[in-house]
Each structure stands twice: as C-alpha cells, then as structure tokens.
Design a protein around this motif. Structure first.
Motif: not given
Length: 640
Positions: A291, A295, A362-363, A367
């Motif tokens: 991920n 991202k 934010k993600q 991460l």
C-alpha cells in the motif's frame, strides 16, 4: 429542246478513298475496320467514322474534334489495364504475390493498421512509379484481411499440425482465461519437443467462450482438438493456473480430462505458487509495504507540480531524481522494482512529505508514520521494512524469472523449487534479513528491533510453510525422479531411466532391452561432450544438452522418453504472453476487430518466428502458399 442544242457534259464521278495502314504511324489511336475498307476505327472514342470522302483529311478532321481530344487526355492519365493483370504463366507472378504476402506479414508482426498499410502501398505506387512490381501489387484493406484470415493463419496452424501428426508426437495443452470487455477469451497452446528445434510452444486456437465452468472448458478443449485432428492419447499434461476450476479434487478440468487420458500429468504453474507465497507472507508485516508503494505512486502520478517539487527535494538532498514506478497488483514482478525505486529517493521523498505538514494526505501520513505523535524511530521503521522487502523479494523475483524463462523445462522444476526453499530456511535460521536492514536495526530501540526481527522471521516461516504446502518436496513427486536427466555430471544409469519410465507409465511404449544399450551409448557421448565443451556445456539448458546428444547418436527409445518429458511446461508463461499480445493488437483504437481477425493475427505473430526478410525468402519457395494467396477463395463471399 431542239435537236441542235448541244448535250450537257456529265458530272465527273468522285472516287472513294480506302483506309490506309500508313496512317497509323502518326495516329496510334487509329485502327482499320475489318468488314469495311472505307471506314476507320478510333480506339480512344470507341466509334467508327467514314474516310471514303476525304481519306486522311477525314482522319485529321476527327482528331481535331473536342470529343476526341478529351478522350485522348483521359486515356493518357490512366494506367493501361495490362498493368494490373498478369498472366498466370508470367515469371514475375510469384515475386509479386510473395511481396504482397510479406507486406501483410510485416503489417501483422508490427501491429500496424490495415488503413496505414493501404495508404503506405498507394504512396509507394506514387513515389516509386518506376517500379513495375509495386505498380502491379494490390494491397487494399479487404485483401489484406483476407490474406491474414484465410491464407497466413491457416498456414500458421497447418505447419504445427504437420509436426504433431506425422508421425504423432506427444504434446501438452495449455490454456487460460482473460476478459476483453464483456467477452471471455480462451487460447489453446501446445508444447512439444523435437531434436531439431528443441522445446517449442505454439498457439492452435483462440476462442470466445462465456462458460467458465470445468465442463465448459473441457468441451472447448475437446472440440478444438477434434477440429485439428489431434487425439487425447497424444496429450501428456494439462497446464493452467492454480484455480479450483482447473485443478480441484472432484470436478475440475484436470480430473475430467484425466478420465479420458489416464496418464495425464499436472502442468500447473509454479510461478503462481511463488507469487501467492509473497502475498501471504506480506500479511505478517505491520507495515503495509504494498500500500505504501501504491499511495506514493498515486500521489505523484496525478500532478506535474508535485513531481517538480520532488525534483527540487532530490536536488537539495543530493539525490538523483528517479521516476516513481507503478505497481500493478496482478503483475508478479512489479512490486520489488517499485520498492527499489522508492529506496533510491527515500531521503528526498520523506523530506517532501514532511514539508507538506497538514496538507500531507492522512493515509500517506499513517503509512509512512509521519503523524505528529510519531518519533524518528517510527519513521526509520518504515524504511527498515522497505529495505527488508527489497532484499527478500529479490529472491522471489529471481525464482519467478527462472520459472518463466523460455529455456526452463519441467526437469529443472524440482531443483529450482528446492533451492528456493533452502534459501528461505537458511535466511530464517541465520536471521539474515539483508545487510542494510541489519545495520538499520542496530539503530532502533531494543524493543522495536526485536518486534521487527520477529515479524521478519514470521514472514519467512509463512513463506516456507506455504511453499511446502503447495509443492511436494518428497521423493514420491514425479518431478524428483527427473533429476538425473539434467545431465550436469555423472553417468545416466539404466535404473534411473527405468524409474522415470515407470513414474510416467511409459514402460509398455518402450523396448527396454534396447533402452539399456542406448544408456551405455549415451554415457559415452556425454563424457565426450562434457570434455569437449566444458564450461559451454554447463551454460547450456537441459533441452540444448539433449539436442546435442540426439545429434550425435540415434537412441530412439531415449528420444521417446525425452519427447514426453520435455513436452510438459514449467509454467503458464506462454499463455500469459498471449494475452499481452492480445492487448497490444486488440487496443481501444482497434476495438471493432472481430475475434476471428485477432485470432488470426495472434497465430501469425506467435507461430511464425522469421523476420520479415526471412519470411519473404520462405514465401518465394512455398508454391502452395502463393497459390492460396492468388486464389479468389480467400474471400469469404467467394466461398458461399
């Protein structure tokens, strides 16, 4: 009237003019009329006129007329009909037909459109006006498509069928499924071995079939084999990806085919096993590495401004700018290169995201552990996990490339998978997670370092367990018995060959007494070949080594065994590549192409391996191909 009046003089009779041949020298459009000597024929106007009164003057009067002048100008602007028609007995007809067929072959091989090829041919006729061959070639879009579907594609299949049927050769069948919009496409490919060409993969069919059930796939395969006159008795293995519909225990494609061919072997894809091993092992890590890659790529892929900002950070951090690579979850080999690229610019990347502050997604913050409550050690942990994955995935990447290599055979499968497992075990036992990873771990707090090592060990344990679950490492595995056939060193004993023949149920098809003598002869040849070629022998693939043996000596029983074994695929890489070719040919720009046309283009692209100049040389000698290309039967409406 008085008798003294003198008689009037009689009017002199005009002499009529006949047509003369000498008039044709100055007037090439002129011709005589066979039935009437007092008329002339104008070939330009396609009419006759009288010359009886004025003779040559009548000819000149006709030539001065407006209608005749217009007809002459029109005639000069048009090419003669003879330019477009060639007698069947003309010595140049084969050269022209071969040029046309090769031009179509070039169009298909290089994924060109028929519109561009048609335009290119018309342009050549204009720019190369002094070439008689170019003028006599005809390559309209309709003709090109007819040559593809009804001449070249049948030949691409026919050449393969000749090899498989005379005499009958053992072969494996390979298939897979892929979508094109709302269509489900199934290719049918075969693999076989000959001493002259080695291991060969060819495509036989490409079918649209909405039924993805085991029964539907089996029916499709049987219909195709029957259509081509091939028997299930020749089939050695069924190769497909490792889904339940293909290899389920009770009602799968494999079990249904095995009822018809009891000696059928599994040719399942071991590269799938390695790929699935990575997916399961990554679940043991608290940092979602996959991920992170997705991202970060997504953040920069949609904005040129962000990309330029990253360039500035790279320059400031004295790091060479590198494009962020995209990872596609269905692409087995895309994850590790994407991770490696992140590590090359990691310092600049981290600085960039930190500089965004509250504007950082934010993600991405979560991460990369860039939240306000995160510590420097937290940020380092993400880098350590990426370093570990970059190191360990290099091992997985190497194995997948080896399994999908064109030179890899089923003989090498057991050794490749066993070596892979042993490397995983060795890393776990030595607690080796990569040199850079080890250095970074030493800088962490003891508790964090311990947790990271525990997860890395869990990753390796999961990987080892998954591989052992889906690959049989016992000596009962038929792949294990093939190890002596690697021909790396030592003699090939009769007992080893007998064990292989027993495992594959080939005993009744062989003359065992002759096979014993062949083993002795083959060992003599092997010793000489190893001594002569030494290092070159070690670098040869298994198929190439056996080709060298069969070139030196006639050993029919041993050849029969190796034809059977080397027809079994090591992976489904070949059919996967068919879909890559399909995507290139069946693009959005060519979305209106029929299934039949795409099938024909795939057959030509995959089954013919010659370059365009080589194909032209072959076509010139193939009278059957040239005859089919000239026949009107290649057009579908001519067949009805």
């Amino acid at each position: 009237m008085s008798s003294d009046t003198p008689p009037r003089p009689q009017k002199r009779k005009h002499r009529q003019q006949k047509y003369r041949r000498e008039w044709e020298e100055a007037n090439q459009w002129l011709d005589r009329v066979p039935e009437d000597d007092y008329k002339a024929n104008c070939k330009a106007c396609r009419r006759t006129f009288s010359v009886s009164h004025g003779g040559l003057s009548d000819v000149k009067q006709h030539a001065a007329g407006d209608l005749h002048s217009r007809n002459i100008r029109t005639q000069r602007s048009q090419a003669p009909v003879s330019q477009f028609f060639i007698a069947e007995t003309s010595p140049e007809i084969d050269s022209i037909t071969a040029a046309e067929v090769t031009q179509v072959y070039h169009t298909v091989k290089h994924n060109l459109s028929y519109n561009s090829a048609d335009c290119g041919h018309k342009l050549n006729q204009k720019t190369l006006s002094d070439s008689k061959m170019v003028k006599k070639m005809t390559l309209g879009r309709t003709k090109q498509e007819a040559l593809v579907k009804d001449v070249l594609a049948p030949k691409a299949v026919g050449d393969v069928l000749k090899i498989l049927t005379s005499p009958p050769l053992p072969f494996s069948i390979q298939t897979d499924a892929s979508n094109k919009g709302n269509r489900k496409m199934f290719p049918l490919a075969v693999q076989y071995f000959t001493p002259e060409s080695g291991v060969t993969n060819k495509m036989l069919d490409f079918i649209e079939n909405p039924d993805e059930s085991a029964a539907g796939i089996v029916a499709l395969l049987e219909q195709s084999l029957e259509k081509f006159g091939l028997s299930m008795d020749q089939v050695t293995a069924f190769s497909a990806d490792n889904t339940n519909v293909n290899y389920g225990i009770h009602n799968s494609v494999f079990t249904n085919l095995k009822r018809k061919q009891n000696d059928l072997l599994r040719g399942n894809c071991h590269a799938h096993i390695v790929h699935n091993t990575v997916k399961h092992a990554l679940d043991k890590l608290t940092v979602d590495v996959e991920n992170v890659v997705l991202k970060v790529y997504g953040h920069f892929s949609i904005s040129a401004k962000r990309r330029e900002s990253l360039k500035e950070f790279c320059e400031f951090c004295d790091v060479e700018f590198q494009e962020i690579l995209r990872h596609v979850t269905t692409r087995w080999l895309s994850l590790n290169p994407a991770i490696h690229r992140l590590m090359q610019t990691w310092t600049a990347l981290k600085s960039y995201f930190i500089s965004l502050g509250d504007e950082c997604p934010k993600q991405v913050q979560a991460l990369l552990k860039l939240n306000r409550d995160s510590t420097v050690e937290d940020e380092d942990i993400v880098e350590i996990y990426l370093l570990f994955c970059n190191n360990i995935l290099s091992l997985f990447e190497e194995v997948v490339k080896s399994l999908e290599s064109n030179r890899t055979t089923c003989v090498e499968l057991y050794s490749i998978m066993d070596e892979f497992r042993q490397k995983l075990i060795q890393r776990r036992d030595d607690q080796f997670y990569g040199y850079l990873t080890r250095q970074k771990l030493q800088r962490l707090l003891p508790h964090d370092a311990h947790m990271a090592r525990a997860e890395f060990t869990a990753f390796l344990n999961t990987a080892i367990s998954y591989v052992e679950k889906w690959f049989d490492f016992s000596e009962e595995n038929w792949l294990f018995s093939l190890q002596p056939l690697l021909l790396q060193h030592g003699n090939l004993t009769f007992n080893q060959i007998e064990k292989v023949a027993t495992k594959l149920n080939l005993i009744n098809k062989l003359k065992m007494n002759e096979l014993y003598d062949e083993c002795t002869t083959a060992n003599t040849i092997l010793r000489r070949l190893r001594e002569e070629y030494s290092d070159a022998w070690k670098s040869k693939g298994v198929a190439a080594r056996w080709m060298a043996v069969f070139k030196e000596v006639d050993v029919p029983n041993m050849l029969s065994i190796m034809r059977h074994i080397l027809s079994i695929p090591a992976s489904t890489g070949y059919v996967e590549r068919i879909f890559s070719r399909m995507t290139n040919k069946w693009s959005d720009c060519r979305s209106r192409c029929s299934v039949e046309l795409i099938r024909s283009e795939l057959l030509i692209t995959l089954n013919f391996e010659q370059t365009c100049p080589e194909f032209h040389t072959t076509a010139l000698k193939d009278k059957e191909l040239l005859s089919a290309a000239r026949s009107n039967k290649k057009y579908s409406w001519k067949k009805k």
